[in-house]
Every structure is written in C-alpha cells, then in structure tokens.
Design a protein around this motif. Structure first.
Motif, PDB file in Angstrom:
ATOM      1  N   PHE A  16      21.563 -46.905  73.866  1.00  0.00           N
ATOM      2  CA  PHE A  16      20.113 -46.840  74.073  1.00  0.00           C
ATOM      3  C   PHE A  16      19.370 -47.440  72.874  1.00  0.00           C
ATOM      4  N   ALA A  17      19.962 -47.270  71.696  1.00  0.00           N
ATOM      5  CA  ALA A  17      19.364 -47.914  70.516  1.00  0.00           C
ATOM      6  C   ALA A  17      19.440 -49.430  70.670  1.00  0.00           C
ATOM      7  N   PHE A  18      20.524 -49.914  71.297  1.00  0.00           N
ATOM      8  CA  PHE A  18      20.641 -51.355  71.543  1.00  0.00           C
ATOM      9  C   PHE A  18      19.603 -51.820  72.565  1.00  0.00           C
ATOM     10  N   PHE A  19      19.267 -50.950  73.555  1.00  0.00           N
ATOM     11  CA  PHE A  19      18.194 -51.292  74.500  1.00  0.00           C
ATOM     12  C   PHE A  19      16.899 -51.520  73.715  1.00  0.00           C
ATOM     13  N   LEU A  20      16.642 -50.604  72.794  1.00  0.00           N
ATOM     14  CA  LEU A  20      15.431 -50.729  71.967  1.00  0.00           C
ATOM     15  C   LEU A  20      15.480 -51.997  71.122  1.00  0.00           C
ATOM     16  N   GLY A  21      16.647 -52.209  70.489  1.00  0.00           N
ATOM     17  CA  GLY A  21      16.811 -53.369  69.608  1.00  0.00           C
ATOM     18  C   GLY A  21      16.663 -54.677  70.374  1.00  0.00           C
ATOM     19  N   GLY A  22      17.316 -54.745  71.549  1.00  0.00           N
ATOM     20  CA  GLY A  22      17.220 -55.954  72.377  1.00  0.00           C
ATOM     21  C   GLY A  22      15.796 -56.193  72.829  1.00  0.00           C
ATOM     22  N   GLY A  23      15.142 -55.094  73.250  1.00  0.00           N
ATOM     23  CA  GLY A  23      13.749 -55.202  73.673  1.00  0.00           C
ATOM     24  C   GLY A  23      12.857 -55.675  72.544  1.00  0.00           C
ATOM     25  N   ASN A  24      13.127 -55.170  71.364  1.00  0.00           N
ATOM     26  CA  ASN A  24      12.343 -55.562  70.188  1.00  0.00           C
ATOM     27  C   ASN A  24      12.538 -57.040  69.859  1.00  0.00           C
ATOM     28  N   LEU A  25      13.786 -57.497  69.977  1.00  0.00           N
ATOM     29  CA  LEU A  25      14.078 -58.912  69.711  1.00  0.00           C
ATOM     30  C   LEU A  25      13.302 -59.795  70.692  1.00  0.00           C
ATOM     31  N   LEU A  26      13.308 -59.397  71.979  1.00  0.00           N
ATOM     32  CA  LEU A  26      12.573 -60.165  72.995  1.00  0.00           C
ATOM     33  C   LEU A  26      11.073 -60.170  72.683  1.00  0.00           C
ATOM     34  N   ARG A  27      10.544 -58.979  72.357  1.00  0.00           N
ATOM     35  CA  ARG A  27       9.103 -58.857  72.105  1.00  0.00           C
ATOM     36  C   ARG A  27       8.660 -59.719  70.929  1.00  0.00           C
ATOM     37  N   ILE A  28       9.389 -59.613  69.830  1.00  0.00           N
ATOM     38  CA  ILE A  28       9.006 -60.337  68.609  1.00  0.00           C
ATOM     39  C   ILE A  28       9.048 -61.853  68.831  1.00  0.00           C
ATOM     40  N   HIS A  29      10.147 -62.324  69.455  1.00  0.00           N
ATOM     41  CA  HIS A  29      10.271 -63.773  69.638  1.00  0.00           C
ATOM     42  C   HIS A  29       9.326 -64.300  70.715  1.00  0.00           C
ATOM     43  N   LEU A  30       9.084 -63.489  71.761  1.00  0.00           N
ATOM     44  CA  LEU A  30       8.125 -63.934  72.791  1.00  0.00           C
ATOM     45  C   LEU A  30       6.715 -64.012  72.199  1.00  0.00           C
ATOM     46  N   GLN A  31       6.371 -63.036  71.359  1.00  0.00           N
ATOM     47  CA  GLN A  31       5.052 -63.063  70.694  1.00  0.00           C
ATOM     48  C   GLN A  31       4.915 -64.305  69.826  1.00  0.00           C
ATOM     49  N   LYS A  32       6.004 -64.629  69.130  1.00  0.00           N
ATOM     50  CA  LYS A  32       5.991 -65.794  68.233  1.00  0.00           C
ATOM     51  C   LYS A  32       5.791 -67.089  69.031  1.00  0.00           C
ATOM     52  N   VAL A  33       6.466 -67.157  70.180  1.00  0.00           N
ATOM     53  CA  VAL A  33       6.343 -68.350  71.023  1.00  0.00           C
ATOM     54  C   VAL A  33       4.942 -68.412  71.623  1.00  0.00           C
ATOM     55  N   ALA A  34       4.463 -67.265  72.117  1.00  0.00           N
ATOM     56  CA  ALA A  34       3.155 -67.234  72.780  1.00  0.00           C
ATOM     57  C   ALA A  34       2.034 -67.632  71.822  1.00  0.00           C
ATOM     58  N   SER A  35       2.125 -67.172  70.580  1.00  0.00           N
ATOM     59  CA  SER A  35       1.047 -67.494  69.626  1.00  0.00           C
ATOM     60  C   SER A  35       1.369 -68.759  68.827  1.00  0.00           C
ATOM     61  N   LYS A  36       2.449 -69.436  69.189  1.00  0.00           N
ATOM     62  CA  LYS A  36       2.857 -70.706  68.556  1.00  0.00           C
ATOM     63  C   LYS A  36       2.805 -70.639  67.030  1.00  0.00           C
ATOM     64  N   ARG A  37       3.404 -69.580  66.509  1.00  0.00           N
ATOM     65  CA  ARG A  37       3.484 -69.425  65.058  1.00  0.00           C
ATOM     66  C   ARG A  37       4.485 -70.423  64.487  1.00  0.00           C
ATOM     67  N   PRO A  38       4.461 -70.691  63.156  1.00  0.00           N
ATOM     68  CA  PRO A  38       5.393 -71.661  62.582  1.00  0.00           C
ATOM     69  C   PRO A  38       6.841 -71.363  62.996  1.00  0.00           C
ATOM     70  N   ASP A  39       7.588 -72.423  63.270  1.00  0.00           N
ATOM     71  CA  ASP A  39       9.009 -72.331  63.681  1.00  0.00           C
ATOM     72  C   ASP A  39       9.208 -71.599  65.005  1.00  0.00           C
TER      73      ASP A  39
END
Lengths: 224, 221
Positions: A43-66
C-alpha cells in the motif's frame, strides 16, 4: 487524538514484541508482524507510485524545466507496470510466473533495468578512483594508516600481490601480502568493526527506547 | 523473442543505455538524462510489480481467498490486520482524515523499534562482547603466538575503539591516548572497507566493459 493514538500504538506494539521474546508461545509474533510489514509495504508502494505519477504529470502540465524527461519517466513506469501487472507476453498468462524468460517484464528487466543499474554502480568506480587519489595523498598519520590498510587489502586480493612477495620464505609467510591482508581483516579490522557494531547496537537500543517512550516523535510529522 | 532480430535489438538497446550512463563521465548531457529518467521509471515499476505479486497477491490474496480452509494455518485471519493497516495508510490521500494514516506508520515504527531493540542488542552488543572477551592464551592455554597476538589486538582494538565513540567525556589524558589508539584501529577498518569498495566497483566496471567489448562488439572472444 491525532498524536496520542499513534504514540499509544507505537508503545503498545513495541512493548508487546519485546515481551514476546520472553514468552515461548508468543515467539512467532515477530514473524507475523513481518508479514504485516510486507502487506503494508504494498500500500505504501501504491502511495509512492501515485506520488510519482502526480509529480511528473504536474511537471509536464506546467511545462517546467526538463519536463521532457518526466514524460520518459512516466512512459517507462507505465510500460513496466503494464508488462508486470498484466503479465504481457507471459506464456503462462496472468497465472504464469513473473520471472518467465519470455515475458515482457523479464525482457525489460534484463535488457533495460539490469544494464542501467549495473552501469550506474560501475560509474562509481571512476568517482571512487578520484576519492582514492584524495584519500591516498597521506597528509597525516590517520590518512597514512588508511592508505596502507587499503593498499595491502587491494594488493592482497590480486595475483600481482601474491607474485610480489612469493619469494618470502615459509617461516615468515605472514609477511606475504595475501596473508598480511587476511591478518588485517581478522585482526585490526575485526576490532574496528566490532567497536562500530557495538556502537550501532547501543545506538539502536537507545533510539528504540526513545521511540517507544514517546520522546522521539519526528516520525509523526507535523500536526496537520 | 530473445532469439534472432529481437536478441540484437535488445543487445543494442542495452549497449545504448550503458554508453548513455557512461557519457556522464564527459559531462551531464541529454543522453545521460534520458537514461536516468528511464532507470527511475523502470525501477519504480519493477518494485511496484514485484511487491504487488509477491506480497499482496501471494501472501494476502492466496492466503485469504485461494488456499482451502483446511490447509490454512490457525492464525490465517491475521492477514486481514495487515491489509486493514495498509488501507488505513491510503487515507493519506483524503486530506480530512489523512491523520489516520499515522496509525499504520506508528504500528510499523513501534514494531520495528521493539524487534530491533532485542535483536540488535543480542547480535550487535552481547554476541560481539562475548566473542571479544575470550581467554587470551586459548581455552587450554596452548594457543600459538600469532593467535595470542591476534586475541590481544582484537580485545585492545575493540575496547579503545569504543572509547573513541564515547563522547560524554573529553578525550584528554589517558582517556584521550586510548581514544587515539582507537582511531588507529578504526582507520585500518575504514581502509579495509574502502579497499573492498574499490574492488567491488572495479569488478562491476569490468563486467560492463566485458559486455561492451565481448557481447556487443565481439572484440573479445
């Protein structure tokens, strides 16, 4: 309620496990708890995986550097996830063994993850070489001792080290570099390792007591 | 898939990724960053999948639903406790009741502290002291000279090493001199560990070079 209940759970569970060591019928509790850990970890991995998706999707959506690299990370994560969870390409289907050679999951592991992982660690060889240069300049007595010990250990594990001192007569064979390396490992090195291990052991005991008694509370985070 | 064309594709892909990571030795660059991003994504996916099938499916699902009732251990129902705690951990995603996710965390921290307190005290403290405090001249007073010297070195090294780690008293006088002897032993330990680290990294590097020159380029037969 927000802090008192977790503190009580910590104290109760910890004390219970300490007591279980001294009560023969309860000796297996520790094993049961390790099963709980494994299940909770998923379940901690569910959280971790979800967090990875959220952080990277936010980065892509806001077109942050890299942000482009985030797309690569997301694609790699989702491909591996799909290959493993649905067991794609697995001859045994969804009930097949995860590590079957022909499965996509195993192919991705062997041809992408394994080379990347071992090369990452191999890369450290160059940085260790650079660190060796700095450590081995023998600026003072302590650095000299470190240098000599590391040098003998390195040399003692190579054929060159054996060749270098093979002329030493058998009655003085302790002076042969491979034997010297063995003696360092089983003598002075063992003593240092023991001092460190005892220190770590005492540190863990005191930290565990601090946690169980509620003195150490940082794992609870802030009050939100 | 591992034969013929696909084998070559896989080989070239592995070589491309290997060289990409090594390109960092020149400087940080796009090729390296792409490889790094792939590694992060693939690793996260790998561990997620491994934990899912090994723990949630094999330990919980099979234990609770698949295994026939007659074959289950007496305490099979305790698996529900683990799952319930895991579900509580997911409450972190709901801001209003997110604080409940501390309960499984407190459970893990408390259980780990309880387990480690006993096991580390036994293995790291008691067992190490027991192995250090031994008859210097051997159990039958017949130990050879090199073994006697070894026993003295280990006893003195361990004791002085511990003195070095004792920071509640200022390292001055006889205590300070003993601490200095302790540093001597600790430096040998660090040197030995450093030597082993260098060797392990070098062997990994040789492994990758072997892959590039032997498996990929076929320059080494």
């Amino acid at each position: 309620m927000k802090r008192e209940v977790p503190l009580f759970i910590t104290f109760f569970v910890g004390t219970l496990l300490i007591a279980s060591v001294f009560i023969p019928p309860a000796e297996s509790w520790g094993e049961n708890f390790s099963v709980y850990f494994d299940i909770i970890a998923v379940f901690a991995f569910f959280l971790g995986g979800g967090n990875l998706l959220r952080i990277h999707l936010q980065k892509v959506a806001s077109k942050r550097p890299d942000w482009g690299y985030s797309i690569v990370t997301l694609v790699a994560f989702l491909v591996m996830l799909a290959a493993g969870l649905f067991k794609l390409g697995n001859p045994g289907g969804i009930s097949g063994n995860l590590t079957t050679a022909q499965s996509w999951f195993q192919i991705l592991f062997q041809n992408i993850m394994s080379p990347l992982g071992s090369t990452m660690y191999a890369l450290l060889a160059f940085f260790v070489a650079s660190a060796s240069y700095r450590a081995f300049r023998a600026k003072n007595r302590d650095a000299t001792i470190l240098l000599v010990a590391a040098f003998i250990i390195l040399l003692g594990r190579t054929p060159f080290g054996t060749m270098l001192t093979s002329w030493i007569p058998p009655q003085y064979d302790l002076l042969q570099v491979p034997n010297l390396a063995i003696w360092i490992m089983s003598g002075p090195n063992l003593a240092g390792q023991r001092a460190i291990m005892i220190g770590i052991g005492l540190g863990i005991v005191s930290m565990s007591l601090r946690i169980l008694l509620g003195i150490e509370r940082t794992y609870l985070g802030d009050d939100r | 898939m591992e034969s013929g064309l696909m084998h070559h594709v896989a080989l070239w892909l592995a070589a491309f990724l290997t060289l990409g990571i090594f390109s960092f030795l020149y400087r940080d660059n796009t090729w390296y960053k792409v490889c790094e991003a792939i590694f992060v994504g693939i690793s996260a996916g790998y561990w997620f999948v491994a934990y899912f099938w090994d723990n949630l499916y094999t330990k919980f699902w099979v234990g609770v639903w698949v295994t026939p009732m007659a074959d289950r251990p007496d305490d099979w129902y305790v698996l529900y406790v683990g799952a319930a705690l895991g579900i509580l951990m997911l409450l972190r995603l709901v801001p209003k009741v997110g604080w409940i996710s501390r309960w499984p965390l407190a459970f893990i921290v408390g259980a780990t502290a309880g387990l480690y307190l006993v096991t580390y005290f036994a293995s790291n403290v008691m067992l190490q002291i027991e192995d250090t405090v031994r008859p210097i001249f051997g159990a039958e007073n017949d130990a050879p000279i090199y073994e006697i010297i070894g026993n003295i070195v280990v006893a003195v090294g361990t004791f002085t090493g511990l003195i070095y780690f004792f920071f509640s008293k200022e390292h001055r006088g006889a205590f300070g001199r003993a601490a200095k002897v302790g540093i001597f032993f600790l430096m040998i330990t660090f040197g030995a560990s450093f030597g082993y680290t260098v060797m392990s990294r070098m062997s990994l590097l040789i492994g990758r070079m072997d892959f590039l020159f032997s498996d990929w380029l076929k320059l080494i037969k």
